[in-house]
Design a protein around this motif. Structure first.
Motif, PDB file in Angstrom:
ATOM      1  N   UNK A  74       0.797  -1.225   0.000  1.00 46.02           N
ATOM      2  CA  UNK A  74       0.000   0.000   0.000  1.00 46.02           C
ATOM      3  C   UNK A  74       0.832   1.279   0.000  1.00 46.02           C
ATOM      4  N   UNK A  75       2.140   1.179   0.235  1.00 39.80           N
ATOM      5  CA  UNK A  75       2.936   2.394   0.433  1.00 39.80           C
ATOM      6  C   UNK A  75       3.478   2.944  -0.882  1.00 39.80           C
ATOM      7  N   UNK A  76       3.490   4.274  -0.968  1.00 35.77           N
ATOM      8  CA  UNK A  76       4.074   4.984  -2.105  1.00 35.77           C
ATOM      9  C   UNK A  76       5.563   5.251  -1.908  1.00 35.77           C
ATOM     10  N   UNK A  77       5.988   5.275  -0.643  1.00 34.55           N
ATOM     11  CA  UNK A  77       7.375   5.610  -0.311  1.00 34.55           C
ATOM     12  C   UNK A  77       7.777   4.854   0.939  1.00 34.55           C
ATOM     13  N   UNK A  78       8.940   4.217   0.886  1.00 34.52           N
ATOM     14  CA  UNK A  78       9.548   3.627   2.081  1.00 34.52           C
ATOM     15  C   UNK A  78      10.840   4.376   2.361  1.00 34.52           C
TER      16      UNK A  78
ATOM     17  N   UNK B  61       5.926   0.877  -8.806  1.00 31.53           N
ATOM     18  CA  UNK B  61       6.083   2.290  -9.137  1.00 31.53           C
ATOM     19  C   UNK B  61       6.337   3.164  -7.932  1.00 31.53           C
ATOM     20  N   UNK B  62       6.470   2.553  -6.743  1.00 33.26           N
ATOM     21  CA  UNK B  62       6.756   3.323  -5.537  1.00 33.26           C
ATOM     22  C   UNK B  62       8.234   3.664  -5.422  1.00 33.26           C
TER      23      UNK B  62
ATOM     24  N   UNK C 155      17.822   7.239  -3.978  1.00 32.14           N
ATOM     25  CA  UNK C 155      16.388   7.148  -4.236  1.00 32.14           C
ATOM     26  C   UNK C 155      16.190   6.160  -5.380  1.00 32.14           C
ATOM     27  N   UNK C 156      15.440   5.075  -5.087  1.00 32.12           N
ATOM     28  CA  UNK C 156      15.184   4.021  -6.050  1.00 32.12           C
ATOM     29  C   UNK C 156      13.710   4.012  -6.447  1.00 32.12           C
ATOM     30  N   UNK C 157      13.471   3.583  -7.664  1.00 28.32           N
ATOM     31  CA  UNK C 157      12.118   3.340  -8.166  1.00 28.32           C
ATOM     32  C   UNK C 157      11.902   1.844  -8.246  1.00 28.32           C
ATOM     33  N   UNK C 158      10.789   1.349  -7.698  1.00 28.96           N
ATOM     34  CA  UNK C 158      10.490  -0.076  -7.693  1.00 28.96           C
ATOM     35  C   UNK C 158       9.769  -0.495  -8.970  1.00 28.96           C
ATOM     36  N   UNK C 159      10.301  -1.534  -9.632  1.00 27.67           N
ATOM     37  CA  UNK C 159       9.703  -2.082 -10.855  1.00 27.67           C
ATOM     38  C   UNK C 159       9.491  -0.980 -11.885  1.00 27.67           C
ATOM     39  N   UNK C 160      10.526  -0.218 -12.146  1.00 25.54           N
ATOM     40  CA  UNK C 160      10.417   0.941 -13.021  1.00 25.54           C
ATOM     41  C   UNK C 160      10.161   0.524 -14.449  1.00 25.54           C
TER      42      UNK C 160
ATOM     43  N   UNK D 212       6.268   9.821 -13.525  1.00 22.74           N
ATOM     44  CA  UNK D 212       6.376   8.786 -12.497  1.00 22.74           C
ATOM     45  C   UNK D 212       5.106   8.588 -11.722  1.00 22.74           C
ATOM     46  N   UNK D 213       5.031   8.826 -10.535  1.00 25.82           N
ATOM     47  CA  UNK D 213       4.304   8.258  -9.438  1.00 25.82           C
ATOM     48  C   UNK D 213       2.794   8.397  -9.439  1.00 25.82           C
ATOM     49  N   UNK D 214       2.121   8.779 -10.521  1.00 25.23           N
ATOM     50  CA  UNK D 214       0.678   8.887 -10.488  1.00 25.23           C
ATOM     51  C   UNK D 214       0.077   7.520 -10.778  1.00 25.23           C
ATOM     52  N   UNK D 215       0.229   6.609  -9.828  1.00 22.86           N
ATOM     53  CA  UNK D 215      -0.072   5.208 -10.097  1.00 22.86           C
ATOM     54  C   UNK D 215      -1.088   4.619  -9.135  1.00 22.86           C
TER      55      UNK D 215
END
Length: 201
Positions: free
Chosen positions: A119-123, A148-149, A180-185, A194-197
């Protein structure tokens, strides 16, 4: 500034003093590194922190998590197990009356293992240095972080991520390397801001 205090650098709680408890070997993220991180996030999120779900593992002083709440994040989950740090986190949450912030007493690995849905957008990850935390954490992070988080990581050396992660930004301040990493980019996600997912969550 006293030796054992830091401050929130931006947003609604800007300039709020955060005490740094002694005895738990805490290493708060420096002000200028936090400012850089949130400039990165502002760039990739288009300055839209509203409704973002943020997980701050190894919360320590809570500097990273409270900074996210200060910028308007919809939910910030702090995870910490050290008693003095937990007490200070709860006191700060109460003092600020920060409704978006929740403090969980427990182990970071156990918290990730218990997640039934990502559920998280950022860790936010600032684990203790000198311990191979990331070897154990990388396989568990997808249990909590949406496709995409973003993952922010501090380490004592430049970090390489396994397959499925893309390094977006990195920097160094003294002995601290931050990433700063992007997951499953996917490249198209980056080209579209990016992050409007959330609609795919």
């Amino acid at each position: 500034m006293k030796k054992h205090q830091i401050r929130i650098v931006g947003g609604h709680y800007r300039r709020t003093v955060i005490p740094v408890p002694e005895g738990d070997h805490l290493r708060p993220t420096p002000d200028r590194v936090r400012e850089t991180l949130f400039n990165w996030l502002t760039h990739f999120w288009g300055a839209d922190f509203q409704d973002r779900q943020v997980l701050d593992l190894f919360a320590g002083t809570g500097a990273l998590g409270f900074e996210a709440a200060s910028r308007g994040a919809g939910r910030v989950q702090l995870v910490e197990r050290a008693p003095a740090a937990l007490s200070a986190l709860r006191a700060l949450q109460s003092r600020l009356q920060a409704p978006a912030v929740d403090v969980h007493a427990g182990d970071a690995l156990a918290y990730l293992q218990a997640q039934a849905r990502a559920t998280y957008d950022l860790i936010l990850l600032d684990p203790p240095f000198g311990d191979p935390w990331m070897a154990r954490l990388w396989p568990l992070l997808p249990r909590a972080l949406q496709h995409g988080g973003l993952l922010y990581l501090e380490a004592d050396a430049s970090a390489a991520a396994p397959e499925g992660w893309q390094l977006l930004r990195q920097g160094r301040a003294g002995q601290v390397h931050y990433h700063l990493f992007l997951f499953a980019a996917a490249q198209e996600n980056m080209n579209n801001g990016l992050m409007h997912n959330r609609e795919t969550a």
